[in-house]
Design a protein around this motif. Structure first.
Motif, PDB file in Angstrom:
ATOM      1  N   ASP A  59     -50.961 -45.013  37.724  1.00 27.54           N
ATOM      2  CA  ASP A  59     -49.571 -45.401  37.969  1.00 27.54           C
ATOM      3  C   ASP A  59     -49.501 -46.868  38.388  1.00 27.54           C
ATOM      4  N   GLU A  60     -48.844 -47.692  37.570  1.00 31.10           N
ATOM      5  CA  GLU A  60     -48.671 -49.107  37.868  1.00 31.10           C
ATOM      6  C   GLU A  60     -47.206 -49.433  38.152  1.00 31.10           C
ATOM      7  N   THR A  61     -46.409 -48.428  38.547  1.00 28.99           N
ATOM      8  CA  THR A  61     -44.981 -48.664  38.772  1.00 28.99           C
ATOM      9  C   THR A  61     -44.727 -49.597  39.942  1.00 28.99           C
ATOM     10  N   ASP A  62     -45.712 -49.798  40.827  1.00 30.10           N
ATOM     11  CA  ASP A  62     -45.531 -50.745  41.923  1.00 30.10           C
ATOM     12  C   ASP A  62     -45.306 -52.166  41.400  1.00 30.10           C
ATOM     13  N   ARG A  63     -45.721 -52.441  40.174  1.00 27.85           N
ATOM     14  CA  ARG A  63     -45.478 -53.760  39.566  1.00 27.85           C
ATOM     15  C   ARG A  63     -43.994 -54.029  39.377  1.00 27.85           C
ATOM     16  N   LEU A  64     -43.184 -52.988  39.324  1.00 26.30           N
ATOM     17  CA  LEU A  64     -41.740 -53.171  39.180  1.00 26.30           C
ATOM     18  C   LEU A  64     -41.125 -53.816  40.420  1.00 26.30           C
ATOM     19  N   LEU A  65     -41.796 -53.730  41.542  1.00 27.22           N
ATOM     20  CA  LEU A  65     -41.293 -54.282  42.797  1.00 27.22           C
ATOM     21  C   LEU A  65     -41.749 -55.714  43.041  1.00 27.22           C
ATOM     22  N   GLU A  66     -42.669 -56.223  42.222  1.00 26.56           N
ATOM     23  CA  GLU A  66     -43.175 -57.577  42.396  1.00 26.56           C
ATOM     24  C   GLU A  66     -42.084 -58.595  42.100  1.00 26.56           C
ATOM     25  N   THR A  67     -42.070 -59.657  42.873  1.00 25.22           N
ATOM     26  CA  THR A  67     -41.129 -60.742  42.648  1.00 25.22           C
ATOM     27  C   THR A  67     -41.801 -61.760  41.743  1.00 25.22           C
ATOM     28  N   PRO A  68     -41.175 -62.084  40.610  1.00 32.58           N
ATOM     29  CA  PRO A  68     -41.798 -63.066  39.717  1.00 32.58           C
ATOM     30  C   PRO A  68     -41.813 -64.446  40.362  1.00 32.58           C
ATOM     31  N   ALA A  69     -42.794 -65.226  40.008  1.00 35.33           N
ATOM     32  CA  ALA A  69     -42.883 -66.593  40.508  1.00 35.33           C
ATOM     33  C   ALA A  69     -41.696 -67.393  39.989  1.00 35.33           C
ATOM     34  N   THR A  70     -41.209 -68.275  40.808  1.00 33.80           N
ATOM     35  CA  THR A  70     -40.098 -69.129  40.381  1.00 33.80           C
ATOM     36  C   THR A  70     -40.616 -70.520  40.082  1.00 33.80           C
ATOM     37  N   ALA A  71     -39.923 -71.200  39.219  1.00 32.50           N
ATOM     38  CA  ALA A  71     -40.300 -72.554  38.837  1.00 32.50           C
ATOM     39  C   ALA A  71     -39.932 -73.526  39.950  1.00 32.50           C
ATOM     40  N   THR A  72     -40.765 -74.520  40.135  1.00 30.67           N
ATOM     41  CA  THR A  72     -40.447 -75.586  41.079  1.00 30.67           C
ATOM     42  C   THR A  72     -39.443 -76.524  40.409  1.00 30.67           C
ATOM     43  N   PRO A  73     -38.723 -77.328  41.166  1.00 29.50           N
ATOM     44  CA  PRO A  73     -37.756 -78.243  40.546  1.00 29.50           C
ATOM     45  C   PRO A  73     -38.379 -79.128  39.473  1.00 29.50           C
ATOM     46  N   ASP A  74     -39.649 -79.546  39.647  1.00 27.91           N
ATOM     47  CA  ASP A  74     -40.304 -80.382  38.642  1.00 27.91           C
ATOM     48  C   ASP A  74     -40.542 -79.625  37.342  1.00 27.91           C
TER      49      ASP A  74
END
Length: 77
Positions: A59-74
Motif C-alpha cells: 500500500d503506497e496510498t500515503d503518497r497521496l498525502l505528500e506535499t509536492p515541492a514548490t518552485a522557488t521564485p527563480d
C-alpha cells in the motif's frame, strides 16, 4: 527457492488501476503468482478480501498525502 516473495519496485504514474484505470497506489501480489494494481479507492474496497485469500498487499496510498515541492521564485521565470 525459499518461498519468499521478491521485493517489488515502487509504483509510478504509469501504473494504472486494473478496475478503473486511475493511478495505482496499491499492489496485490497473489499467492498463486501474478499481481493486481488498484487505485486507493479500489485498494480499500478489495484489500481485506485479497488478504484473506493470501495476497500480500503493498500500500503506497500515503503518497497521496505528500506535499509536492514548490518552485522557488527563480525557477518560475
Amino acid at each position: 527457492m525459499t518461498g519468499a516473495l521478491a521485493p517489488t519496485k515502487p509504483l509510478t504514474a504509469a501504473d494504472r488501476c486494473d478496475r478503473c484505470g486511475a493511478q495505482a497506489y496499491v499492489r496485490a501480489v497473489l499467492a498463486g503468482g501474478g499481481e493486481l494494481l488498484f487505485c486507493a479507492h479500489h485498494g480499500r474496497k478489495y484489500g481485506e478480501s485479497l488478504r484473506a485469500a493470501g495476497a500480500e498487499i503493498h500500500d503506497e496510498t500515503d503518497r497521496l498525502l505528500e506535499t509536492p515541492a514548490t518552485a522557488t521564485p527563480d525557477e518560475e521565470r
